[in-house]
Design a protein around this motif. Structure first.
Motif, PDB file in Angstrom:
ATOM      1  N   UNK A  64       0.818  -1.213   0.000  1.00 46.09           N
ATOM      2  CA  UNK A  64       0.000   0.000   0.000  1.00 46.09           C
ATOM      3  C   UNK A  64       0.856   1.269   0.000  1.00 46.09           C
ATOM      4  N   UNK A  65       2.158   1.138   0.221  1.00 48.85           N
ATOM      5  CA  UNK A  65       3.043   2.303   0.232  1.00 48.85           C
ATOM      6  C   UNK A  65       3.377   2.697  -1.206  1.00 48.85           C
ATOM      7  N   UNK A  66       3.423   3.986  -1.477  1.00 51.08           N
ATOM      8  CA  UNK A  66       3.742   4.467  -2.822  1.00 51.08           C
ATOM      9  C   UNK A  66       5.136   4.001  -3.232  1.00 51.08           C
ATOM     10  N   UNK A  67       6.104   4.096  -2.318  1.00 47.53           N
ATOM     11  CA  UNK A  67       7.484   3.674  -2.573  1.00 47.53           C
ATOM     12  C   UNK A  67       8.008   3.022  -1.292  1.00 47.53           C
ATOM     13  N   UNK A  68       7.849   1.704  -1.156  1.00 45.54           N
ATOM     14  CA  UNK A  68       8.225   1.027   0.095  1.00 45.54           C
ATOM     15  C   UNK A  68       9.685   1.237   0.493  1.00 45.54           C
ATOM     16  N   UNK A  69      10.587   1.272  -0.468  1.00 45.08           N
ATOM     17  CA  UNK A  69      12.012   1.458  -0.168  1.00 45.08           C
ATOM     18  C   UNK A  69      12.237   2.831   0.468  1.00 45.08           C
ATOM     19  N   UNK A  70      11.619   3.866  -0.112  1.00 52.23           N
ATOM     20  CA  UNK A  70      11.757   5.222   0.437  1.00 52.23           C
ATOM     21  C   UNK A  70      11.095   5.312   1.816  1.00 52.23           C
ATOM     22  N   UNK A  71       9.915   4.696   1.946  1.00 58.03           N
ATOM     23  CA  UNK A  71       9.227   4.721   3.239  1.00 58.03           C
ATOM     24  C   UNK A  71      10.056   4.015   4.310  1.00 58.03           C
ATOM     25  N   UNK A  72      10.709   2.917   3.940  1.00 53.76           N
ATOM     26  CA  UNK A  72      11.587   2.202   4.878  1.00 53.76           C
ATOM     27  C   UNK A  72      12.745   3.111   5.303  1.00 53.76           C
ATOM     28  N   UNK A  73      13.410   3.715   4.319  1.00 51.05           N
ATOM     29  CA  UNK A  73      14.535   4.608   4.616  1.00 51.05           C
ATOM     30  C   UNK A  73      14.087   5.785   5.481  1.00 51.05           C
ATOM     31  N   UNK A  74      12.938   6.351   5.164  1.00 50.66           N
ATOM     32  CA  UNK A  74      12.415   7.479   5.948  1.00 50.66           C
ATOM     33  C   UNK A  74      12.041   7.051   7.370  1.00 50.66           C
ATOM     34  N   UNK A  75      11.520   5.828   7.519  1.00 48.23           N
ATOM     35  CA  UNK A  75      11.178   5.321   8.854  1.00 48.23           C
ATOM     36  C   UNK A  75      12.433   5.173   9.700  1.00 48.23           C
ATOM     37  N   UNK A  76      13.462   4.558   9.133  1.00 50.21           N
ATOM     38  CA  UNK A  76      14.725   4.387   9.857  1.00 50.21           C
ATOM     39  C   UNK A  76      15.318   5.756  10.210  1.00 50.21           C
TER      40      UNK A  76
END
Length: 180
Positions: free
Chosen positions: A99-111
């Motif tokens: 459901x995330x637009x860009x899971x890789x970016x969301x992961x990096x932003x979460x970290x």
């Protein structure tokens, strides 16, 4: 059904990696801030010695959830629950990476958001498009894992308290499951 079986396989691999990821393997981008796991990293003084904070499982879950949702994730309600009896020592938060637009970016932003919230970045392990980042805060160790490069899109955050009391509970749970 296929998606669920794949998640179980990846989750099992992550749990094995989390359990076995100590001072070996991965790259140490955190320098002296990286932990080696075990009760030695927690120290006998608990959170005060390890990071100046006594965090509860609820506080850790809130920090993960706030960082992840702020980065564009929603929680996957079908994620693996924490085993009974370990609720005060472990937190599991699975993102619905599809459901995330860009899971890789969301992961990096979460970290990144967790880092801004006082979590210290430790080891990073990357292989075959998957990344597992270790973070620590107080007596807690967090494994942030991103497996969103292939067909299976999965992002998980699993935190465990490294106090001797929790380590004893983890060991007892492991022994119980070996007998099952």
């Amino acid at each position: 059904m296929r998606k669920a079986m794949g998640r179980v396989a990846v989750a099992a691999g992550v749990v094995l990696l989390v359990a076995g990821c100590g001072s070996d393997g991965g790259s140490d981008k955190g320098g002296s801030a990286a932990t080696t796991g075990g009760s030695a990293s927690a120290g006998s003084a608990g959170g005060a010695e390890a990071g100046g904070e006594d965090l509860t499982a609820d506080a850790v879950k809130t920090e993960i959830e706030t960082a992840a949702t702020g980065a564009g994730f929603v929680q996957d309600a079908t994620g693996d629950p924490v085993p009974a009896g370990l609720e005060t020592c472990m937190v599991s938060w699975t993102a619905d990476a599809e459901k995330a637009a860009d899971p890789k970016k969301s992961y990096t932003d979460t970290v990144g958001a967790l880092g801004k919230g006082g979590w210290k970045t430790g080891r990073t392990f990357s292989q075959s498009g998957s990344t597992i980042q270790t973070l620590t805060k107080g007596t807690w160790q967090l494994k942030a894992s991103d497996h969103s490069m292939g067909m299976l899109k999965m992002v998980m955050f699993i935190a465990s308290d490294t106090t001797p009391e929790c380590e004893a509970l983890f060991k007892a749970d492991l022994e119980k499951n070996k007998k099952s």
